[in-house]
Design an enzyme around this catalytic site. Structure first.
Site, PDB file in Angstrom:
ATOM      1  N   GLU A 226       0.857  -1.198   0.000  1.00  0.00           N
ATOM      2  CA  GLU A 226       0.000   0.000   0.000  1.00  0.00           C
ATOM      3  C   GLU A 226       0.886   1.239   0.000  1.00  0.00           C
ATOM      4  O   GLU A 226       0.592   2.230  -0.650  1.00  0.00           O
ATOM      5  CB  GLU A 226      -0.934  -0.009   1.225  1.00  0.00           C
ATOM      6  CG  GLU A 226      -1.889   1.178   1.229  1.00  0.00           C
ATOM      7  CD  GLU A 226      -2.945   1.141   2.330  1.00  0.00           C
ATOM      8  OE1 GLU A 226      -3.253   0.058   2.857  1.00  0.00           O
ATOM      9  OE2 GLU A 226      -3.461   2.230   2.664  1.00  0.00           O
ATOM     10  N   ARG A 304      -7.283   3.254  13.244  1.00  0.00           N
ATOM     11  CA  ARG A 304      -8.191   2.120  13.095  1.00  0.00           C
ATOM     12  C   ARG A 304      -8.158   1.232  14.348  1.00  0.00           C
ATOM     13  O   ARG A 304      -9.151   0.600  14.698  1.00  0.00           O
ATOM     14  CB  ARG A 304      -7.895   1.316  11.826  1.00  0.00           C
ATOM     15  CG  ARG A 304      -9.067   0.473  11.380  1.00  0.00           C
ATOM     16  CD  ARG A 304      -8.834  -0.198  10.042  1.00  0.00           C
ATOM     17  NE  ARG A 304      -9.385   0.523   8.907  1.00  0.00           N
ATOM     18  CZ  ARG A 304     -10.675   0.496   8.542  1.00  0.00           C
ATOM     19  NH1 ARG A 304     -11.559  -0.194   9.223  1.00  0.00           N
ATOM     20  NH2 ARG A 304     -11.083   1.181   7.489  1.00  0.00           N
ATOM     21  N   GLU A 705     -10.847  -7.802   4.430  1.00  0.00           N
ATOM     22  CA  GLU A 705     -10.101  -7.865   5.678  1.00  0.00           C
ATOM     23  C   GLU A 705     -10.824  -8.531   6.851  1.00  0.00           C
ATOM     24  O   GLU A 705     -10.179  -9.208   7.665  1.00  0.00           O
ATOM     25  CB  GLU A 705      -9.696  -6.445   6.102  1.00  0.00           C
ATOM     26  CG  GLU A 705      -8.702  -5.801   5.168  1.00  0.00           C
ATOM     27  CD  GLU A 705      -8.559  -4.322   5.454  1.00  0.00           C
ATOM     28  OE1 GLU A 705      -9.472  -3.555   5.082  1.00  0.00           O
ATOM     29  OE2 GLU A 705      -7.570  -3.927   6.089  1.00  0.00           O
TER      30      GLU A 705
END
Ligand code: MTE
Ligand code: LUZ
Ligand code: MOS
Length: 756
Positions: A226, A304, A705
């Site tokens: 990423e 997160r 995920e």
């Protein structure tokens, strides 16, 4: 519909970076990484290396044409070290040579004279030293201070979860090709073509429009590409700019493991309070994230963790604080779940500790506290919850009572083998937590032969997003899927793309494809109406034919497309989608950051060999909230893969850095990952079918995920099996639970055998 790549993969015909035919004159690069984790560079001696046969040139920070900086969120990461080194493997120089072997040989001849500084690898030590990447953040709901007095039971403790190596089958790499007028095409194994484009632009000083970053597919990314594909692309592009020759760099496995970051290890402290009815009244948690030497994506991962700190539970009083701690390890990065799993492990550990203290099943506490629709998350969003539905269905469908009885009776009968069972509920928010990233574009062309070309910002990395994009186009046009081609992802075709990440790729890009196709369908209906002398409202496209008022007309898709062309009607469309309704106020730490949440419950059963500490995962039985799955076969594959990857993280994968910051687990002989033999004997997946208007594509739900976190259940099931053998074992919450750790726990001093 099958994954459109499956036949090609099976035959070995799929094209990865290393399969691209090389242009004549292609040169090969290899980086020299810092041998020390922290220090000041006194001297870099390239003279021997420069004399090596085949060496064309060696690059350092002095050759950077733009700015020596690749930090994405925070500009704190030079591409090449200048005066200081911050982790082992940090690039100091890039050798470019006529062959891969020559480049690697010359790297071995580079000498760096570095004054060592103290090395910190422990996030708690870094935090105590004030070494934070960003200021700490705290999410609050209610008032925990006041709430403790309402609690009947309070438990406190510490947890540690280790990192995880991505181990994508295709290692990192890039291939830069010079085009005319100082433009460069970079074939990159990246999840984020635009991030690569920005990094290359910064390093080379070329404008973004001079850089075509192209990706056909990845042999896995899992978050590791990423942000961290940028380095290799920037290196080869810089060399390409200087030498005006194609330059390729595909990392050997050991270099990839040493030089790139992994899942963030976390160390955490918790305090959990329950009332007499086992309702969780208050929860406090402090997360210490091991960020490594630079920010990379750590601030977003940290966020997160906070968002998922209460997992599937409603807790009225919460205080969750997170520290991103700077250490001298390679910058840690995105990995499936993106900080969510680390947050969820802590609340599950807190519940397990409460259950162990009260000598009850953790499932009693878990079930009693599952969140309901309308409950507030600590960040202000209200839940549309499937938590109860998933749990209840799992209990009923898999007959949880019978499973518990089987485990208990097995444990009564067997002295040297013990079984353990754990429930693992999951709630995962879908959307990039950074609101601005929730946008996507698609370009659709219909050609006069009726074939269709679709380009989006999505990157295929095995997860099947291209198959889903193809389904969206074929369904919207109502044509044979064989007519649709999904093109390689390219920054010249689609600009300003968000990374293929956050499980939201099919949602975001799929919506953009839907919009573009719908626009073209509208035009085609107008054409058909004119050709057939009827109002456009009467026209329908169905199975490659034109219908009027429900009856076939004999006009085919291909004839309609040609008629549109002849009438000079556009057969192309470029559409933009931005997720509506989401927002987040970072000053208040409140908002509505997620488009929706994905829910599920897993029951995990293990058998532990109490002589050897070895174990098998017998079964993972899941009820998972798929919405209305667009592709059950692909989605099932995502669940199976996620579960096995999660079990690997929780039970066997052990990233080991020594005190000097050196990776000791740098090959597949020292880093154990799940293989076919460690896959659970049974993985049962039930589709909880929900049909709410949830903002995802075709009422599906993102799937990439969330299933990883079912693997957390394996850790707690093993804990229960250990306690069935040695009830008094004082076990730290320290994952992974390797066979070595299990064995030590089985034979802890205060052994109190539960007789078989
Ligand atoms: N599946 C495969 N086969 N390979 C991968 O690299 N990455 C995972 C998941 N499933 C991955 C995968 C991660 S980390 C994410 S975020 C999602 O896929 C990304 O794709 P999606 O947004 O299309 O679900
Ligand atoms: N990447 C990112 C992610 O940049 N933001 C996110 O919220 C996210 N979530 C999961 C995985 N990758
Ligand atoms: Mo996935 S961690 O969002 O690449």
């Amino acid at each position: 519909m099958k994954h459109i790549d499956s036949a090609k993969h099976t035959r070995g015909e799929s094209i990865y970076l290393d399969d691209i035919p090389l242009l004549q004159g292609t040169l090969f690069a290899a980086a020299f990484g810092s041998p020390l984790a922290h220090g000041t560079i006194r001297r870099l001696d390239l003279s021997d290396a420069e004399q090596c046969p085949g060496v064309v040139r060696i690059f350092t920070f002095k050759d950077v044409r733009g700015e020596n900086q690749i930090g994405g969120i925070i500009p704190d990461e030079p591409l090449f070290a200048e005066n200081h080194v911050h982790f082992i493997g940090m690039p100091l120089a890039l050798v470019v040579a006529e062959s891969d072997a020559a480049a690697r040989h010359a790297v071995g001849k580079i000498k760096a004279d570095i004054d060592p500084w103290p090395v910190v690898t422990d996030p708690r030590v870094a935090q105590a030293n004030g070494e934070l990447i960003v200021p700490p953040r705290t999410f609050r709901l209610g008032d925990t201070e006041k709430a403790w007095s309402l609690c009947e039971h309070i438990v406190e403790g510490r947890t540690d979860t280790n990192g995880q190596e991505h181990l994508y089958i295709e290692t990192q790499g890039a291939y830069a090709v010079p085009l005319e007028d100082q433009t460069i095409r970079v074939y990159s194994s990246t999840q984020a073509p635009t991030a690569v484009q920005r990094a290359v632009s910064k390093i080379t000083g070329l404008a973004m429009n001079a850089l075509d970053i192209e990706v056909t597919r990845l042999g896995g990314g899992f978050g590791g590409k990423e942000d961290q594909a940028n380095v290799w692309a920037a290196l080869v592009a810089l060399a390409c700019l200087h030498l005006k020759k194609p330059v390729k760099y595909a990392l050997p496995r050991v270099d990839d493991m040493v030089m790139t970051g992994k899942r963030h290890p976390y160390s955490s402290d918790f305090k959990l309070g329950l009332d007499k009815d086992l309702r969780i009244v208050a929860y406090e948690v402090d997360f210490y994230q091991n960020a490594g030497a630079a920010a990379d994506l750590s601030p977003a991962v940290l966020e997160r963790t906070l968002f998922h700190s209460t997992n599937s539970y409603f807790i009225p009083n919460v205080r969750a604080t997170a520290y991103s701690c700077r250490t001298h390890l390679p910058p840690n990065t995105a990995f499936r779940g993106f900080g969510g799993p680390q947050g969820m492990f802590v609340i599950e550990a807190a519940i397990a500790k409460a259950a162990e203290t009260l000598n009850i099943s953790a499932a009693l506490i878990q079930k009693r506290n599952l969140q309901r629709t309308g409950d507030e998350f600590p960040y202000g969003q209200r839940a549309v919850s499937e938590a109860h539905a998933c749990w209840q269905k799992a209990e009923d469908l898999y007959d949880a009572d019978a499973l518990r009885k089987q485990v208990d009776s097995f444990n009564m009968k067997n002295a040297l083998f013990k079984k353990g069972l754990a429930f693992m509920p999951v709630c995962f928010g879908i959307s990039f937590t950074k609101t601005l990233l929730n946008q996507a574009r698609a370009q659709v062309h219909v050609y006069t032969d009726g074939s269709v070309s679709v380009s989006t910002g999505a990157v295929e990395m095995g997860q099947g997003v291209n198959t889903k994009m193809l389904q969206v186009a074929a369904t919207t046009f109502s044509i044979d899927p064989a007519l649709v081609k999904i093109q390689a992802t390219s920054t010249w075709k689609i600009a300003n793309t968000s990374p293929t990440a956050a499980s939201a790729t099919a949602d975001l890009n799929g919506k953009a494809v839907l919009m573009a196709c719908t626009e073209i369908v509208g035009r085609l209906k107008d054409v058909a109406a004119a050709e057939l002398n009827t109002p456009p409202g009467n026209i329908e496209l169905h199975n490659g034919m034109v219908y009027v008022d429900g009856s076939p007309t004999g006009m085919t898709w291909k004839q309609l497309v040609m008629a549109a062309y002849i009438r000079r009607v556009s057969l192309s469309e470029h559409a933009h989608y931005a997720t509506p309704e989401i927002h987040f106020d970072a000053a208040r730490e409140k908002g509505h950051p997620f488009s929706y949440h994905v829910y599920g419950t897993a029951i995990v059963i293990v058998t532990l060999d109490c002589l050897r500490g070895r174990y098998t995962i017998d079964a993972v039985k899941v009820v998972h909230d798929f919405g209305t799955s667009m592709n059950p076969q692909i989605d099932r594959g995502q669940i199976e893969g996620g579960i096995v990857q999660g079990i690997g993280w929780m039970t066997m994968e052990e990233v080991v850095y020594d005190e000097s910051g050196r990776l000791r687990s740098n090959t597949l002989s020292t880093y154990k990952i799940p293989d076919i033999y460690s896959v659970p004997a049974e993985i049962a997946i039930d589709f909880l079918h929900t049909d709410r208007d949830n903002l995802a594509i075709f009422r599906s739900k993102a799937v990439g995920e969330p299933p990883l976190m079912y693997g957390i259940g394996a850790y707690f099931a093993l804990r229960n099996a250990i306690h069935a053998f040695n009830a008094g074992a004082a076990l730290p919450f320290d994952a992974p639970m390797t066979p070595e750790k299990a064995l030590m726990a089985l034979y802890q001093k205060q052994v109190k055998h539960v007789a078989g």
